[in-house]
Motif scaffolding. Structure first.
Motif, PDB file in Angstrom:
ATOM      1  N   GLY A  24       0.810  -1.205   0.000  1.00 24.31           N
ATOM      2  CA  GLY A  24       0.000   0.000   0.000  1.00 24.31           C
ATOM      3  C   GLY A  24       0.843   1.252   0.000  1.00 24.31           C
ATOM      4  O   GLY A  24       1.605   1.482   0.937  1.00 24.31           O
ATOM      5  N   ARG A  25       0.729   2.027  -1.052  1.00 26.11           N
ATOM      6  CA  ARG A  25       1.334   3.360  -1.095  1.00 26.11           C
ATOM      7  C   ARG A  25       2.826   3.352  -0.747  1.00 26.11           C
ATOM      8  O   ARG A  25       3.254   3.901   0.248  1.00 26.11           O
ATOM      9  N   ALA A  26       3.593   2.671  -1.587  1.00 21.40           N
ATOM     10  CA  ALA A  26       5.064   2.663  -1.529  1.00 21.40           C
ATOM     11  C   ALA A  26       5.638   1.793  -0.422  1.00 21.40           C
ATOM     12  O   ALA A  26       6.845   1.817  -0.180  1.00 21.40           O
ATOM     13  N   VAL A  27       4.809   1.008   0.268  1.00 22.61           N
ATOM     14  CA  VAL A  27       5.295   0.087   1.299  1.00 22.61           C
ATOM     15  C   VAL A  27       4.672  -1.279   1.071  1.00 22.61           C
ATOM     16  O   VAL A  27       3.490  -1.386   0.747  1.00 22.61           O
ATOM     17  N   SER A  28       5.476  -2.336   1.215  1.00 23.50           N
ATOM     18  CA  SER A  28       4.930  -3.685   1.164  1.00 23.50           C
ATOM     19  C   SER A  28       5.421  -4.462   2.376  1.00 23.50           C
ATOM     20  O   SER A  28       6.490  -4.190   2.923  1.00 23.50           O
ATOM     21  N   ALA A  29       4.609  -5.426   2.804  1.00 25.69           N
ATOM     22  CA  ALA A  29       4.910  -6.161   4.030  1.00 25.69           C
ATOM     23  C   ALA A  29       4.329  -7.569   3.956  1.00 25.69           C
ATOM     24  O   ALA A  29       3.402  -7.830   3.193  1.00 25.69           O
ATOM     25  N   VAL A  30       4.881  -8.452   4.786  1.00 24.84           N
ATOM     26  CA  VAL A  30       4.397  -9.827   4.890  1.00 24.84           C
ATOM     27  C   VAL A  30       3.570  -9.947   6.164  1.00 24.84           C
ATOM     28  O   VAL A  30       4.042  -9.603   7.258  1.00 24.84           O
ATOM     29  N   VAL A  31       2.364 -10.440   6.039  1.00 30.64           N
ATOM     30  CA  VAL A  31       1.449 -10.570   7.170  1.00 30.64           C
ATOM     31  C   VAL A  31       1.884 -11.733   8.059  1.00 30.64           C
ATOM     32  O   VAL A  31       2.025 -12.860   7.592  1.00 30.64           O
ATOM     33  N   VAL A  32       2.095 -11.452   9.358  1.00 30.80           N
ATOM     34  CA  VAL A  32       2.547 -12.498  10.283  1.00 30.80           C
ATOM     35  C   VAL A  32       1.590 -12.720  11.454  1.00 30.80           C
ATOM     36  O   VAL A  32       1.811 -13.620  12.267  1.00 30.80           O
ATOM     37  N   GLU A  33       0.527 -11.924  11.545  1.00 35.83           N
ATOM     38  CA  GLU A  33      -0.441 -12.109  12.624  1.00 35.83           C
ATOM     39  C   GLU A  33      -1.814 -11.622  12.156  1.00 35.83           C
ATOM     40  O   GLU A  33      -1.931 -10.545  11.563  1.00 35.83           O
ATOM     41  N   VAL A  34      -2.841 -12.430  12.429  1.00 36.93           N
ATOM     42  CA  VAL A  34      -4.204 -12.104  12.009  1.00 36.93           C
ATOM     43  C   VAL A  34      -5.189 -12.530  13.096  1.00 36.93           C
ATOM     44  O   VAL A  34      -4.844 -13.287  14.007  1.00 36.93           O
ATOM     45  N   GLU A  35      -6.440 -12.063  12.977  1.00 39.64           N
ATOM     46  CA  GLU A  35      -7.520 -12.473  13.872  1.00 39.64           C
ATOM     47  C   GLU A  35      -8.785 -12.668  13.056  1.00 39.64           C
ATOM     48  O   GLU A  35      -9.136 -11.816  12.230  1.00 39.64           O
ATOM     49  N   ALA A  36      -9.463 -13.779  13.304  1.00 41.70           N
ATOM     50  CA  ALA A  36     -10.696 -14.083  12.581  1.00 41.70           C
ATOM     51  C   ALA A  36     -11.909 -13.518  13.318  1.00 41.70           C
ATOM     52  O   ALA A  36     -11.962 -13.547  14.550  1.00 41.70           O
ATOM     53  N   TYR A  37     -12.882 -13.032  12.557  1.00 41.12           N
ATOM     54  CA  TYR A  37     -14.138 -12.535  13.105  1.00 41.12           C
ATOM     55  C   TYR A  37     -15.303 -13.030  12.263  1.00 41.12           C
ATOM     56  O   TYR A  37     -15.255 -12.972  11.026  1.00 41.12           O
ATOM     57  N   GLY A  38     -16.331 -13.521  12.959  1.00 44.10           N
ATOM     58  CA  GLY A  38     -17.482 -14.095  12.278  1.00 44.10           C
ATOM     59  C   GLY A  38     -18.587 -13.095  12.039  1.00 44.10           C
ATOM     60  O   GLY A  38     -18.342 -11.929  11.723  1.00 44.10           O
ATOM     61  N   GLY A  39     -19.840 -13.562  12.221  1.00 44.86           N
ATOM     62  CA  GLY A  39     -20.974 -12.727  11.877  1.00 44.86           C
ATOM     63  C   GLY A  39     -22.096 -12.805  12.893  1.00 44.86           C
ATOM     64  O   GLY A  39     -21.871 -13.105  14.072  1.00 44.86           O
ATOM     65  N   PRO A  40     -23.323 -12.573  12.444  1.00 46.77           N
ATOM     66  CA  PRO A  40     -24.460 -12.469  13.361  1.00 46.77           C
ATOM     67  C   PRO A  40     -25.022 -13.821  13.796  1.00 46.77           C
ATOM     68  O   PRO A  40     -24.703 -14.866  13.225  1.00 46.77           O
ATOM     69  N   VAL A  41     -25.846 -13.751  14.817  1.00 39.97           N
ATOM     70  CA  VAL A  41     -26.606 -14.926  15.243  1.00 39.97           C
ATOM     71  C   VAL A  41     -27.458 -15.399  14.065  1.00 39.97           C
ATOM     72  O   VAL A  41     -28.042 -14.597  13.346  1.00 39.97           O
ATOM     73  N   GLY A  42     -27.519 -16.698  13.872  1.00 36.90           N
ATOM     74  CA  GLY A  42     -28.259 -17.235  12.746  1.00 36.90           C
ATOM     75  C   GLY A  42     -27.387 -17.480  11.535  1.00 36.90           C
ATOM     76  O   GLY A  42     -27.797 -18.182  10.603  1.00 36.90           O
ATOM     77  N   GLY A  43     -26.191 -16.923  11.544  1.00 37.35           N
ATOM     78  CA  GLY A  43     -25.259 -17.165  10.454  1.00 37.35           C
ATOM     79  C   GLY A  43     -24.422 -18.404  10.727  1.00 37.35           C
ATOM     80  O   GLY A  43     -24.543 -19.029  11.781  1.00 37.35           O
ATOM     81  N   PRO A  44     -23.559 -18.762   9.811  1.00 33.99           N
ATOM     82  CA  PRO A  44     -22.770 -19.999   9.976  1.00 33.99           C
ATOM     83  C   PRO A  44     -21.699 -19.912  11.060  1.00 33.99           C
ATOM     84  O   PRO A  44     -21.248 -20.934  11.558  1.00 33.99           O
ATOM     85  N   TRP A  45     -21.274 -18.709  11.418  1.00 33.37           N
ATOM     86  CA  TRP A  45     -20.238 -18.558  12.450  1.00 33.37           C
ATOM     87  C   TRP A  45     -20.523 -17.326  13.312  1.00 33.37           C
ATOM     88  O   TRP A  45     -19.832 -16.302  13.231  1.00 33.37           O
ATOM     89  N   PRO A  46     -21.563 -17.405  14.152  1.00 26.98           N
ATOM     90  CA  PRO A  46     -21.906 -16.266  15.019  1.00 26.98           C
ATOM     91  C   PRO A  46     -20.760 -15.890  15.939  1.00 26.98           C
ATOM     92  O   PRO A  46     -20.079 -16.758  16.480  1.00 26.98           O
ATOM     93  N   ASP A  47     -20.553 -14.591  16.108  1.00 29.24           N
ATOM     94  CA  ASP A  47     -19.404 -14.110  16.867  1.00 29.24           C
ATOM     95  C   ASP A  47     -19.778 -12.808  17.564  1.00 29.24           C
ATOM     96  O   ASP A  47     -19.921 -11.764  16.924  1.00 29.24           O
TER      97      ASP A  47
END
Length: 203
Positions: A24-47
Motif C-alpha cells: 500500500g502506497r510505496a510500502v509492502s509487508a508480509v502478514v505475520v499475525e491475524v484475527e478471525a471474526y465471524g458474523g451475526p446470530v443465525g449465520g454460519p459462524w456467530p461471533d
C-alpha cells in the motif's frame, strides 16, 4: 482463484492470509499475525465480538462480501484498522490484519510512524500496520486483488501457524481465533481484556 481461496470460514481464511504480501502506497509487508471474526446470530459462524454480530448496517456492510474486499474502521476513535473480507457474498466474515514485517519501503514506513520506532514495531498492531502502509478509512470496500487498487494483497502458501485467544475482546474471548507465525518479533503481545470473563468462561 484468489477470491475462491478466501470464500471460506474466517478461521480458515485467517490461516490462508498468513504469509500474504500486502502492499500500500510505496510500502509492502508480509502478514505475520491475524484475527478471525465471524458474523451475526443465525449465520454460519456467530461471533459476539464481531462488528456484524447485530446484523448489517452502514458501518459493517463491507463485511457481508464479496470476499477479497478491504474493511476499514477506526478503533477507539484513534487508529484505523484493516480487515480482509472472507466467506461467501452475503455472509459476514472478516480477518483483521494484526501485524506484518515491512519488506520494502522501510523509509516511508518510518516517516509515517516516527523515526524513534523500531523496525520490528513499524507494523506491529493493527493500527500501526495501517499507519505504516498508508491505509485509511477511504480505502474501505476496495478490491484487494485489483492491480489498480491503492492497497493490494498477494496470497502465498504458508505453514506452521500458531493459534491462541484474540487480543482485547471482551466477548467470545477464549476462541483461538488469533493466528500468527512463530519466531517473529513483529507479532504483538497477548493482552486479555479486563472486561472479559475468567479464562475458560467465555465462548
Amino acid at each position: 482463484m484468489a477470491l475462491a481461496y478466501l470464500a471460506v470460514d474466517p478461521v480458515r481464511a485467517a490461516r490462508r492470509l498468513l504469509g500474504a504480501v500486502i502492499a500500500g502506497r510505496a510500502v509492502s509487508a508480509v502478514v505475520v499475525e491475524v484475527e478471525a471474526y465471524g458474523g451475526p446470530v443465525g449465520g454460519p459462524w456467530p461471533d459476539a465480538s464481531s462488528h456484524s454480530y447485530r446484523g448489517p448496517n452502514l458501518r459493517n456492510s463491507v463485511m457481508y462480501g464479496p470476499p477479497g474486499r478491504l474493511y476499514t474502521y477506526r478503533s477507539h476513535g484513534i487508529h484505523v484498522c484493516a480487515n480482509v473480507v472472507c466467506g461467501t457474498d452475503g455472509v459476514a466474515g472478516a480477518v483483521l490484519l494484526r501485524a506484518a514485517v515491512i519488506k520494502a519501503g522501510v523509509e516511508t514506513a518510518v516517516l509515517r510512524r516516527g523515526v524513534g520506532v523500531a523496525t520490528t514495531a513499524l507494523a506491529r498492531g493493527p493500527g500501526n500496520l495501517c499507519s505504516a502502509l498508508g491505509i485509511t478509512l477511504d480505502d474501505n470496500g476496495i478490491d484487494l486483488f485489483n492491480p489498480e487498487s491503492a492497497v493490494r494483497i498477494r496470497l502465498r502458501k504458508c505453514s506452521g501457524a500458531v493459534a491462541g485467544p484474540r487480543v482485547g475482546v471482551s466477548k467470545a474471548a477464549d476462541r483461538p481465533w488469533r493466528l500468527w507465525l512463530p519466531g517473529y518479533p513483529e507479532v504483538s503481545a497477548y493482552r486479555r481484556s479486563p472486561r472479559a470473563p475468567t479464562p475458560g468462561r467465555s465462548d
